[in-house]
Write a protein that holds these residues in place. Structure first.
Motif, mmCIF file in Angstrom:
data_model
loop_
_atom_site.group_PDB
_atom_site.id
_atom_site.type_symbol
_atom_site.label_atom_id
_atom_site.label_comp_id
_atom_site.label_asym_id
_atom_site.label_seq_id
_atom_site.Cartn_x
_atom_site.Cartn_y
_atom_site.Cartn_z
ATOM 1 N N GLN A 113 -14.293 -0.048 -32.668
ATOM 2 C CA GLN A 113 -13.893 0.685 -31.472
ATOM 3 C C GLN A 113 -12.931 -0.122 -30.606
ATOM 4 O OE1 GLN A 113 -17.633 1.663 -29.668
ATOM 5 N NE2 GLN A 113 -17.747 3.635 -30.705
ATOM 6 N N ILE A 114 -13.229 -1.385 -30.420
ATOM 7 C CA ILE A 114 -12.360 -2.181 -29.556
ATOM 8 C C ILE A 114 -10.982 -2.363 -30.181
ATOM 9 C CG2 ILE A 114 -12.931 -4.552 -30.254
ATOM 10 C CD1 ILE A 114 -13.081 -5.107 -27.157
ATOM 11 N N PHE A 115 -10.918 -2.511 -31.499
ATOM 12 C CA PHE A 115 -9.622 -2.621 -32.170
ATOM 13 C C PHE A 115 -8.813 -1.340 -31.971
ATOM 14 C CE2 PHE A 115 -7.024 -1.795 -35.952
ATOM 15 C CZ PHE A 115 -6.132 -2.858 -35.841
ATOM 16 N N ARG A 116 -9.428 -0.205 -32.213
ATOM 17 C CA ARG A 116 -8.736 1.072 -32.045
ATOM 18 C C ARG A 116 -8.356 1.311 -30.593
ATOM 19 N NH1 ARG A 116 -11.167 5.742 -35.869
ATOM 20 N NH2 ARG A 116 -10.661 4.772 -37.851
ATOM 21 N N TRP A 117 -9.292 1.018 -29.686
ATOM 22 C CA TRP A 117 -9.026 1.225 -28.268
ATOM 23 C C TRP A 117 -7.887 0.337 -27.791
ATOM 24 C CZ3 TRP A 117 -9.531 -1.842 -23.838
ATOM 25 C CH2 TRP A 117 -9.443 -1.158 -22.640
#
Length: 139
Positions: free
Chosen positions: A80-84
């Protein structure tokens, strides 16, 4: 919070989610804007001031949107943090690009920096919301 609304109320759920996203965004904006003005008034360039202020507001924004707005708890935070961060990066690039174009056209003063700041935010909001909803925190 939003995940407790029944499936039959999807339009209400989407409206509330967007409303809460905007509220979180407004709080992030206050953090961002305050630090931008602080850094800019201390003589940092527009790009450095906006970069540092964005980083500070990102910490707040990610954690609240992940855990409350998009109910992303329980899913892999690394993914999630990578995509966000990718979504936020593209929104940030659009924001800086629009802001810098405005400064080139109007000249760089404290007033035009504020105009550039707000116009950049208007461009970044839909990129950030739809990127977060449809990709970063998608179930």
């Amino acid at each position: 919070m939003l995940h407790k609304i029944k499936n039959s109320d999807k339009s209400v759920k989407h409206f509330l989610r967007f409303g809460f996203f905007c509220f979180v965004g407004f709080c992030s904006f206050l953090i961002d804007w305050g630090f931008f003005n602080l850094f800019y008034s201390f003589g940092l360039s527009f790009i450095l001031a906006i970069t540092f202020s964005v980083i500070l507001s990102m910490l707040f924004n990610f954690s609240v949107n992940r855990n409350i707005t998009f109910s992303g708890r329980g899913r892999g935070v690394k993914r999630q943090i990578f995509r966000w961060l990718l979504v936020y990066f593209f929104a940030f690039l659009a924001r800086v690009f629009v802001g810098k174009i405005i400064l080139i056209l109007l000249g760089e003063t404290l007033l035009t920096a504020q105009i550039a700041y707000f116009m950049g935010i208007l461009i970044a909001i839909p990129i950030d919301y739809f990127g977060s909803l449809l990709w970063a925190f998608r179930k």
